[in-house]
Scaffold this motif. Structure first.
Motif, PDB file in Angstrom:
ATOM      1  N   ALA A   1       0.848  -1.194   0.000  1.00 16.67           N
ATOM      2  CA  ALA A   1       0.000   0.000   0.000  1.00 16.67           C
ATOM      3  C   ALA A   1       0.881   1.239   0.000  1.00 16.67           C
TER       4      ALA A   1
ATOM      5  N   SER B   1       1.132   5.211   0.586  1.00 17.09           N
ATOM      6  CA  SER B   1       0.426   6.282   1.295  1.00 17.09           C
ATOM      7  C   SER B   1       0.675   7.668   0.729  1.00 17.09           C
TER       8      SER B   1
ATOM      9  N   GLY C   1       1.625   3.096   4.537  1.00 17.33           N
ATOM     10  CA  GLY C   1       0.621   2.338   3.804  1.00 17.33           C
ATOM     11  C   GLY C   1       0.284   1.043   4.499  1.00 17.33           C
TER      12      GLY C   1
ATOM     13  N   SER D   1      -1.872   1.716   7.490  1.00 15.00           N
ATOM     14  CA  SER D   1      -3.268   2.036   7.180  1.00 15.00           C
ATOM     15  C   SER D   1      -4.102   0.799   6.891  1.00 15.00           C
ATOM     16  N   ARG D   2      -3.441  -0.305   6.541  1.00 14.33           N
ATOM     17  CA  ARG D   2      -4.159  -1.530   6.195  1.00 14.33           C
ATOM     18  C   ARG D   2      -4.145  -2.575   7.314  1.00 14.33           C
TER      19      ARG D   2
ATOM     20  N   TYR E   1      -7.409  -4.399   8.030  1.00 17.55           N
ATOM     21  CA  TYR E   1      -7.703  -5.470   7.063  1.00 17.55           C
ATOM     22  C   TYR E   1      -7.038  -6.778   7.490  1.00 17.55           C
TER      23      TYR E   1
ATOM     24  N   GLN F   1       1.203 -11.992   0.822  1.00 17.77           N
ATOM     25  CA  GLN F   1       0.218 -10.977   0.467  1.00 17.77           C
ATOM     26  C   GLN F   1      -0.383 -11.221  -0.917  1.00 17.77           C
TER      27      GLN F   1
ATOM     28  N   TRP G   1      -6.617  -3.173  -4.302  1.00 18.70           N
ATOM     29  CA  TRP G   1      -7.516  -2.994  -3.174  1.00 18.70           C
ATOM     30  C   TRP G   1      -8.934  -2.633  -3.622  1.00 18.70           C
TER      31      TRP G   1
ATOM     32  N   SER H   1      -9.672  -7.615  -6.652  1.00 17.33           N
ATOM     33  CA  SER H   1      -9.355  -6.741  -5.530  1.00 17.33           C
ATOM     34  C   SER H   1     -10.095  -7.122  -4.255  1.00 17.33           C
TER      35      SER H   1
END
Length: 560
Positions: free
Chosen positions: A37, A39, A49, A52-53, A56, A394, A435, A461
């Motif tokens: 991710a 940012s 990033g 922020s995830r 999830y 991932q 995403w 996604s």
């Protein structure tokens, strides 16, 4: 100023811990930071990033997050060429970003494992730069493997070792006076000179690095090339060999030397000083699972990646053999088995299983996408049903395939430019993950992505799959929830094999039964109880269950 943490685990993390030895049955999620991710919109993923995830990842149901390298680096090998082990590379953020990520992860009940690269540094590491500048005879050269060349004028490498990335494992330097000089060893790229672990300063430095990150609050380390630190005395010639075996699948004078174990026993004493059950995970390519077990003896490391399992074809007989061998090898040393299907160095299993077996772990063709996805889903359920710890790379929870048609001009894998050895197609599994269905870089970030994402990526996604019955993401969420429940699927060290048709694996663990059909044809098995989860469609009638080809089903006995 370096952020400091107490050695005690965060309260929320302690609350989330179900029992001691959390790592024995943990599901650990690998984040490749540059592709997770972004940012700040520069096209490169970063620590903010990742931060922020974190919700999830918490909701996915994993126990810990392993971060691939984010240290200061010229990025000659995607950060595995470290210039400063105590600094964050500006492309990923700052030490304060790392501190915030660790704190937030703990607040979500997630642990953080960071990569450690002790076999080699960057050629821009201060030690190596000074060693070159000081010239022959410099004490700093003793911290690496500098040698005089062979031949009349030293024009030949000191021995016949080859780089894992292809070509010679030696590079000749130009001395400060402009003359051709000594050679230095690099088992990987020339920008990655190998440390000499016989020199005490190397050990002192890495013990200090361990403490630096432990004081920051990390919960453990994944040790890169854990089998490579010690080289055979005298650096003897290798002789004739198979290039493909250089990864450690055969006996080599630069891999899996017995001397590495003394290093890890020293490291273990440091780790055990810290509260919160910090762990070591070894990337150790060895000829056999029995050799791998040496790394996880009680006074050494906690886990070692099971590359034998990762390399196994989608075949019931082969899978059963490696499962049995793994459990048997780990039992005497009291270590948990680990299971892994994909990582940042190999073709994603959704693409491997889409192609005929025997092509290895780096594949250049897309194969049959539907077949590969079906097998990948089935293989994931099988893996998550086994006792021990499981690793998820991932995007595999999205069923992502490798991107096999990247233009040559965008490739960055150093092996691609070496011309021999590995084929250099690791970039295909490193394409940034999607995403959202639409938008810049499918939600990866606002400024594109460092590797191009294929058309249609948005339909794979997180947004496209969330809440969709039967999607691969929801399959993983359900599987991880069941695994984490009172059924505690990762616990224990054994299983009971059940009779099953040819090409089918069936085993019982208490009141739980897993059946994996690795054939292309449907099979009928007894209904071992209510179906808890299945990787594909199935049928039930008259006390039997019909399982289509390339499908895994979980059964559970009714609660008493």
């Amino acid at each position: 100023m370096t952020p400091q943490h107490s050695s005690a685990p965060h309260t929320a993390l302690a609350t989330a811990t179900r029992h001691r030895d959390w790592w024995r049955d943990a599901v650990i999620y690998q984040v490749y930071p540059r592709s997770f991710a972004d940012s700040n919109g520069d096209g490169m993923g970063d620590l903010e990033g990742v931060r922020s995830r974190l919700p999830y990842l918490r909701d996915l149901g994993v126990d810990a997050v392993w971060l691939s390298p984010f240290y200061s680096s010229p990025q000659a090998d995607a950060g595995y060429d470290v210039a400063d082990y105590r600094a964050v590379d500006p492309m990923f953020g700052t030490l304060l970003d790392a501190d915030a990520l660790i704190r937030d992860a703990h607040g979500h009940g997630l642990r953080i494992i960071v990569d450690l690269v002790p076999n080699h540094s960057s050629d821009q590491h201060e030690w190596f730069k000074r060693a070159l500048a000081d010239g022959p005879g410099s004490p700093l050269r003793d911290r690496y493997h500098f040698r005089s060349g062979k031949g009349e004028n030293g024009e030949l490498p000191p021995n016949d070792w080859e780089s894992i990335f292809g070509g010679p494992a030696w590079t000749r330097v130009t001395e400060p006076d402009g003359t051709p000089g000594e050679w230095y060893l690099h088992l990987f790229a020339p920008e990655q000179p190998d440390f000499n672990w016989e020199h005490p300063a190397v050990g002192d430095e890495f013990r200090s690095i361990l403490r630096f990150w432990l004081d920051m609050g990390v919960d453990g380390f994944r040790i890169d090339v854990a089998h490579g630190l010690v080289k055979a005395e005298g650096l003897p010639d290798l002789g004739s060999h198979d290039q493909l075996k250089l990864l450690g699948n055969d006996v080599m004078p630069f891999f899996d030397q017995d001397g590495v174990h003394a290093i890890y026993r020293q490291w273990r004493t440091i780790l055990d000083e810290y509260a919160g059950e910090r762990i070591f995970v070894a990337e150790a390519w060895t000829p056999t699972v029995e050799r791998t077990a040496n790394y996880v003896r009680p006074d050494e490391l906690h886990q070692a990646f099971n590359f034998q399992y990762l390399s196994t074809a989608w075949d019931a007989g082969e899978l059963r053999s490696v499962i049995d061998a793994t459990l048997t090898a780990m039992r005497p040393v009291g270590a948990p088995a680990t299971w892994v299907l994909s990582n940042h160095d190999v073709t994603r299993h959704a693409t491997r299983f889409a192609n005929p077996p025997g092509l290895g772990t780096q594949i250049r063709t897309a194969g049959d996408r539907a077949l590969g996805l079906g097998r990948a889903r089935a293989a994931s359920l099988l893996m998550l049903a086994l006792p021990g710890s499981a690793y998820v790379y991932q995007g595999e929870e999205l069923g992502l395939p490798d991107v096999v048609d990247l233009p040559d001009e965008v490739r960055q894998d150093p092996a691609y430019f070496r011309g021999e050895g590995q084929d250099g197609f690791r970039d295909g599994c490193r394409v940034p993950i999607p995403w959202t269905r639409t938008g810049s870089a499918y939600g990866f970030g606002g400024g594109g992505s460092w590797l191009p994402q294929p058309e249609g990526w948005g339909e794979l996604s997180v947004e496209a799959q969330t809440g969709v019955a039967g999607s691969t993401l929801e399959l993983y969420r359900a599987a991880l929830s069941l695994r984490r429940s009172e059924r505690d699927l990762g616990a224990g060290e054994s299983l009971e094999w059940l009779r099953a048709p040819e090409g089918v694996l069936a085993f019982r663990r208490g009141g739980f039964v897993c059946v994996a059909n690795t054939t292309a044809e449907s099979v009928t098995v007894p209904a071992y109880g209510p179906v808890l989860l299945a990787s594909g469609e199935f049928g039930e009638a008259d006390g039997e269950t019909k399982i289509p080809g390339d499908t895994t089903v979980w059964f559970g006995t009714p609660a008493v």
